[in-house]
Design a protein around this motif. Structure first.
Motif, PDB file in Angstrom:
ATOM      1  N   GLY A  75      49.895  36.364  14.421  1.00 27.52           N
ATOM      2  CA  GLY A  75      49.994  38.439  15.464  1.00 27.52           C
ATOM      3  C   GLY A  75      49.245  38.332  16.305  1.00 27.52           C
ATOM      4  N   ARG A  76      48.166  36.925  16.098  1.00 22.51           N
ATOM      5  CA  ARG A  76      46.651  38.276  17.177  1.00 22.51           C
ATOM      6  C   ARG A  76      47.378  37.587  18.274  1.00 22.51           C
ATOM      7  N   ASP A  77      46.995  38.686  20.023  1.00 23.46           N
ATOM      8  CA  ASP A  77      46.772  37.762  21.040  1.00 23.46           C
ATOM      9  C   ASP A  77      46.271  37.099  21.312  1.00 23.46           C
ATOM     10  N   PRO A  78      46.595  36.089  21.792  1.00 21.71           N
ATOM     11  CA  PRO A  78      46.090  34.576  22.528  1.00 21.71           C
ATOM     12  C   PRO A  78      44.991  34.441  22.872  1.00 21.71           C
ATOM     13  N   ALA A  79      45.213  35.672  23.554  1.00 20.31           N
ATOM     14  CA  ALA A  79      43.977  35.974  24.173  1.00 20.31           C
ATOM     15  C   ALA A  79      42.324  36.334  23.791  1.00 20.31           C
ATOM     16  N   GLU A  80      42.809  37.200  23.045  1.00 23.84           N
ATOM     17  CA  GLU A  80      41.714  37.507  21.432  1.00 23.84           C
ATOM     18  C   GLU A  80      41.806  36.631  21.008  1.00 23.84           C
ATOM     19  N   ALA A  81      42.466  35.628  20.407  1.00 20.61           N
ATOM     20  CA  ALA A  81      42.076  34.597  19.578  1.00 20.61           C
ATOM     21  C   ALA A  81      41.476  33.875  20.584  1.00 20.61           C
ATOM     22  N   ALA A  82      41.384  33.676  21.481  1.00 19.52           N
ATOM     23  CA  ALA A  82      40.155  32.551  21.925  1.00 19.52           C
ATOM     24  C   ALA A  82      38.879  32.697  22.238  1.00 19.52           C
ATOM     25  N   ALA A  83      39.126  34.036  22.395  1.00 18.82           N
ATOM     26  CA  ALA A  83      37.591  34.795  22.855  1.00 18.82           C
ATOM     27  C   ALA A  83      37.571  36.351  21.472  1.00 18.82           C
ATOM     28  N   PRO A  84      37.132  36.256  20.417  1.00 16.60           N
ATOM     29  CA  PRO A  84      37.773  37.461  20.011  1.00 16.60           C
ATOM     30  C   PRO A  84      36.294  38.394  19.592  1.00 16.60           C
ATOM     31  N   ASP A  85      36.102  39.267  20.705  1.00 20.65           N
ATOM     32  CA  ASP A  85      34.965  40.121  20.719  1.00 20.65           C
ATOM     33  C   ASP A  85      33.054  39.579  21.155  1.00 20.65           C
ATOM     34  N   VAL A  86      33.536  38.308  21.588  1.00 20.89           N
ATOM     35  CA  VAL A  86      32.412  38.627  22.120  1.00 20.89           C
ATOM     36  C   VAL A  86      32.251  38.479  23.708  1.00 20.89           C
ATOM     37  N   PRO A  87      30.797  38.765  23.913  1.00 18.85           N
ATOM     38  CA  PRO A  87      30.535  39.962  25.020  1.00 18.85           C
ATOM     39  C   PRO A  87      30.381  38.924  26.517  1.00 18.85           C
ATOM     40  N   SER A  88      31.093  39.289  27.110  1.00 14.76           N
ATOM     41  CA  SER A  88      30.970  37.783  28.754  1.00 14.76           C
ATOM     42  C   SER A  88      29.921  39.077  29.806  1.00 14.76           C
ATOM     43  N   ARG A  89      29.466  37.998  30.453  1.00 16.38           N
ATOM     44  CA  ARG A  89      28.206  38.077  31.488  1.00 16.38           C
ATOM     45  C   ARG A  89      29.069  38.202  32.714  1.00 16.38           C
ATOM     46  N   ALA A  90      30.869  38.204  33.031  1.00 14.37           N
ATOM     47  CA  ALA A  90      31.409  38.422  34.243  1.00 14.37           C
ATOM     48  C   ALA A  90      32.266  39.998  33.837  1.00 14.37           C
ATOM     49  N   PHE A  91      32.315  40.298  35.277  1.00 11.83           N
ATOM     50  CA  PHE A  91      31.975  41.142  34.731  1.00 11.83           C
ATOM     51  C   PHE A  91      33.817  42.207  34.959  1.00 11.83           C
ATOM     52  N   PHE A  92      34.285  43.577  33.799  1.00 12.45           N
ATOM     53  CA  PHE A  92      35.314  43.518  33.464  1.00 12.45           C
ATOM     54  C   PHE A  92      35.873  42.487  32.561  1.00 12.45           C
ATOM     55  N   ALA A  93      35.145  41.308  32.036  1.00 15.80           N
ATOM     56  CA  ALA A  93      35.720  39.821  32.116  1.00 15.80           C
ATOM     57  C   ALA A  93      36.445  40.133  31.100  1.00 15.80           C
ATOM     58  N   THR A  94      36.689  41.501  30.053  1.00 15.67           N
ATOM     59  CA  THR A  94      37.584  41.672  28.596  1.00 15.67           C
ATOM     60  C   THR A  94      38.772  42.598  28.907  1.00 15.67           C
ATOM     61  N   VAL A  95      38.593  43.062  30.392  1.00 15.00           N
ATOM     62  CA  VAL A  95      40.003  43.788  30.881  1.00 15.00           C
ATOM     63  C   VAL A  95      41.337  43.079  30.336  1.00 15.00           C
ATOM     64  N   ASN A  96      42.099  43.905  30.356  1.00 13.86           N
ATOM     65  CA  ASN A  96      43.776  44.001  30.012  1.00 13.86           C
ATOM     66  C   ASN A  96      44.423  43.871  31.613  1.00 13.86           C
ATOM     67  N   PRO A  97      44.578  43.273  32.374  1.00 12.17           N
ATOM     68  CA  PRO A  97      45.078  43.586  33.408  1.00 12.17           C
ATOM     69  C   PRO A  97      45.637  44.047  33.758  1.00 12.17           C
ATOM     70  N   SER A  98      47.316  44.317  33.267  1.00 11.81           N
ATOM     71  CA  SER A  98      47.953  45.452  33.264  1.00 11.81           C
ATOM     72  C   SER A  98      48.186  46.455  32.378  1.00 11.81           C
ATOM     73  N   VAL A  99      47.472  47.082  31.472  1.00  7.20           N
ATOM     74  CA  VAL A  99      46.753  48.123  31.435  1.00  7.20           C
ATOM     75  C   VAL A  99      45.828  48.627  32.535  1.00  7.20           C
ATOM     76  N   PHE A 100      44.597  47.735  32.662  1.00  6.23           N
ATOM     77  CA  PHE A 100      44.427  48.594  33.476  1.00  6.23           C
ATOM     78  C   PHE A 100      44.484  49.254  35.123  1.00  6.23           C
ATOM     79  N   THR A 101      45.442  48.274  35.524  1.00  3.73           N
ATOM     80  CA  THR A 101      45.755  48.410  37.251  1.00  3.73           C
ATOM     81  C   THR A 101      46.786  49.515  36.607  1.00  3.73           C
ATOM     82  N   ALA A 102      47.342  49.405  35.585  1.00  4.40           N
ATOM     83  CA  ALA A 102      48.649  51.169  34.889  1.00  4.40           C
ATOM     84  C   ALA A 102      47.801  52.247  34.857  1.00  4.40           C
TER      85      ALA A 102
END
Length: 526
Positions: free
Chosen positions: A5-32
């Protein structure tokens, strides 16, 4: 089961801080969310009168024609939680078996209370009982009978029913996040019904709705709250009452909240919440000792007894044969506001409750805060009512009728050490705003970041500044009317949230039954 049941994007990098700005943002939710927030802010700022009319019309329709559904829903939540807490499911832990709670009990209670309704208690603990005393729905105002019933109504609006709404949302999110390893978002509640489809458009809509309610609920509360803070500083140090001073207060509160956000839950928010609770207990003890102590104790017992005796009647009173204006303005408003506020408070409470059992969660978030609310309301509201009933020209009711923001200060002014008490109360209000803004920032960031709890700090800073900017913009351009229209819009948006809460009860029940039937109350990891 959970892994599938896990989101593939979340499973690939669960709760790991990234150096990229807004790297963890869900683009669909953010844009809407960005589009919805900007559209509603512009609507409220450019056309405050029109926005107010539209939102009030929607809210009026909901309370007039669907208010009875709110009554049934909130009462159902309370009955469901009492049954669940007493059932065999109460011993299930929100996390792997044997996992210790993340936070100690005192810190946990302090954080959930600061996020839940701490600031509202300070604002309404005197104003609401006095307003009910002056204008009760079914009796003559200004009498001893009206005073007794005023506190019963206040207990009803701030007691078990209010916290039941938060518990349903928080418990559901916590269970599916910590037992099923799903994202810490509202969409996870629907996993037993939709499976992996929660990661599609339906889940995005749910999270956008939660972002909307959280951001605007916090912005309007921050805007209205600084008005009370401004009134308190005007009383204490003569600060002029104006929008620009209020904007300066918002900037100060937001800056402190951002620093707390950067510090994280374990340091910033945790210790601020503990400080808040200790300070609240100090103020409570002062008013209890300096005020009519014996009256307060007896009044608390009388009011609690009246509340328990009338609980069923109040819970199911739709006022079919009378004028329902009072109920729409008070009870329906509160139920709609708690429901609209529940995504924010529920998600935050879920986040700080990992490792608790379901029974601990229900007792800790439903029963204990209610008892504290009763003690607080009876102490402050009881003191003001005692002054009105037995004092000589107390003037509190007149002051509240003119300006509800002055209720606390007018009452404290009639006690010993009035200036010191008012200063401490003002500090309490300010720190409650900081913790509300801080916890709201964590929630918005989690919703937009696929439920991640360890997104980059700079990302959380953006959301914290956004909350303050929205409140300040509305104050500068649209004033109190713009804030009122957005608050009304947030409450109107609570209708779909009410549906989500009802679904959450059945979804949670379905998952709990399956866990017992198939896996013998063991975690559904595989």
């Amino acid at each position: 089961m959970a892994e599938s049941g896990r989101d593939p994007a979340e499973a690939a990098a669960p709760d790991v801080p990234s150096r990229a700005f807004f790297a963890t943002v869900n683009p669909s939710v953010f844009t809407a969310s960005a589009v919805v927030v900007c559209a509603f802010v512009l609507f409220g700022v450019l056309f405050p009168a029109t926005a107010s009319g539209v939102f009030e019309g929607i809210q009026g329709f909901i309370t007039e024609y669907l208010g009875w559904l709110y009554l049934l829903a909130v009462t159902f939540f309370l009955v469901f939680l009492i049954w669940l807490g007493l059932s065999r499911y109460g011993r299930i832990r929100l996390g792997p078996p044997g996992e210790a709670p993340q936070f100690g009990f005192f810190a946990w209670f302090a954080m959930l209370f600061s996020a839940g309704m701490g600031i509202g208690l300070v604002f309404w603990s005197i104003a609401e009982p006095i307003l009910h005393y002056r204008s009760p729905p079914y009796a003559e105002g200004g009498t001893t009978a009206a005073a007794n019933q005023a506190m019963v109504y206040t207990f009803f609006h701030w007691g078990l029913h209010a916290w039941a709404v938060y518990v349903v949302m928080g418990l559901s999110v916590a269970y599916f996040s910590f037992r099923y390893r799903l994202p810490l978002t509202i969409r996870s509640i629907f996993f037993p019904l939709l499976g992996n489809r929660i990661y599609g458009p339906f889940g995005h809509v749910i999270d956008v709705l939660a972002v909307f309610g959280t951001l605007f609920g916090l912005a309007t509360s921050l805007g209205f709250g600084v008005m009370q803070l401004n009134a308190g500083l005007n009383y204490l140090v003569g600060m002029p009452v104006s929008h620009w001073y209020q904007v300066a207060l918002i900037a100060g509160i937001t800056s402190i909240a951002v620093l707390s956000v950067i510090s994280g839950l374990d340091r910033g928010l945790k210790w601020l919440s503990i400080f808040n609770l200790v300070l609240a207990l100090v103020v409570l003890a002062f008013v209890l000792v300096a005020g009519p102590t014996l009256f307060i104790v007896r009044f608390l017992l009388d009011s609690t007894g009246g509340y328990l005796q009338q609980l069923i009647q109040l819970s199911l009173t739709a006022d079919a044969v009378g004028s329902s204006d009072w109920q729409q303005e008070w009870t329906m408003f509160y139920w709609a506001w708690w429901i609209a506020w529940s995504p924010f408070v529920g998600i935050f409470i879920a986040r700080v409750s990992r490792g608790r059992t379901i029974r601990e969660f229900i007792v800790g978030v439903l029963a204990l805060p209610t008892l504290f609310v009763f003690a607080w309301m009876a102490t402050f509201g009881g003191t003001a009512l005692h002054m009105e009933l037995f004092g000589q020209d107390a003037g509190i009711a007149t002051a509240v009728a003119e300006d509800t923001t002055t209720a606390l200060y007018v009452t404290l002014d009639r006690l010993p050490l009035a200036t010191l008490a008012s200063a401490v109360a003002t500090l309490l209000i300010a720190t409650y705003f900081v913790t509300s803004s801080d916890s709201g920032t964590h929630v918005v960031d989690s919703l937009i970041s696929r439920g991640s709890t360890r997104s980059p700090k700079r990302q959380r800073v953006i959301w914290g500044i956004t909350e303050g900017a929205v409140a300040a913009t509305l104050l500068i351009v649209g004033g109190e009317q713009a804030l009122s229209s957005l608050q009304t819009g947030s409450i109107a948006a609570g209708l779909p949230v009410a549906v989500i809460l009802v679904v959450a009860c059945f979804s949670l029940m379905r998952a709990l039954k399956r866990e017992y039937r198939v896996e013998g109350a063991q975690p559904p990891w595989g």
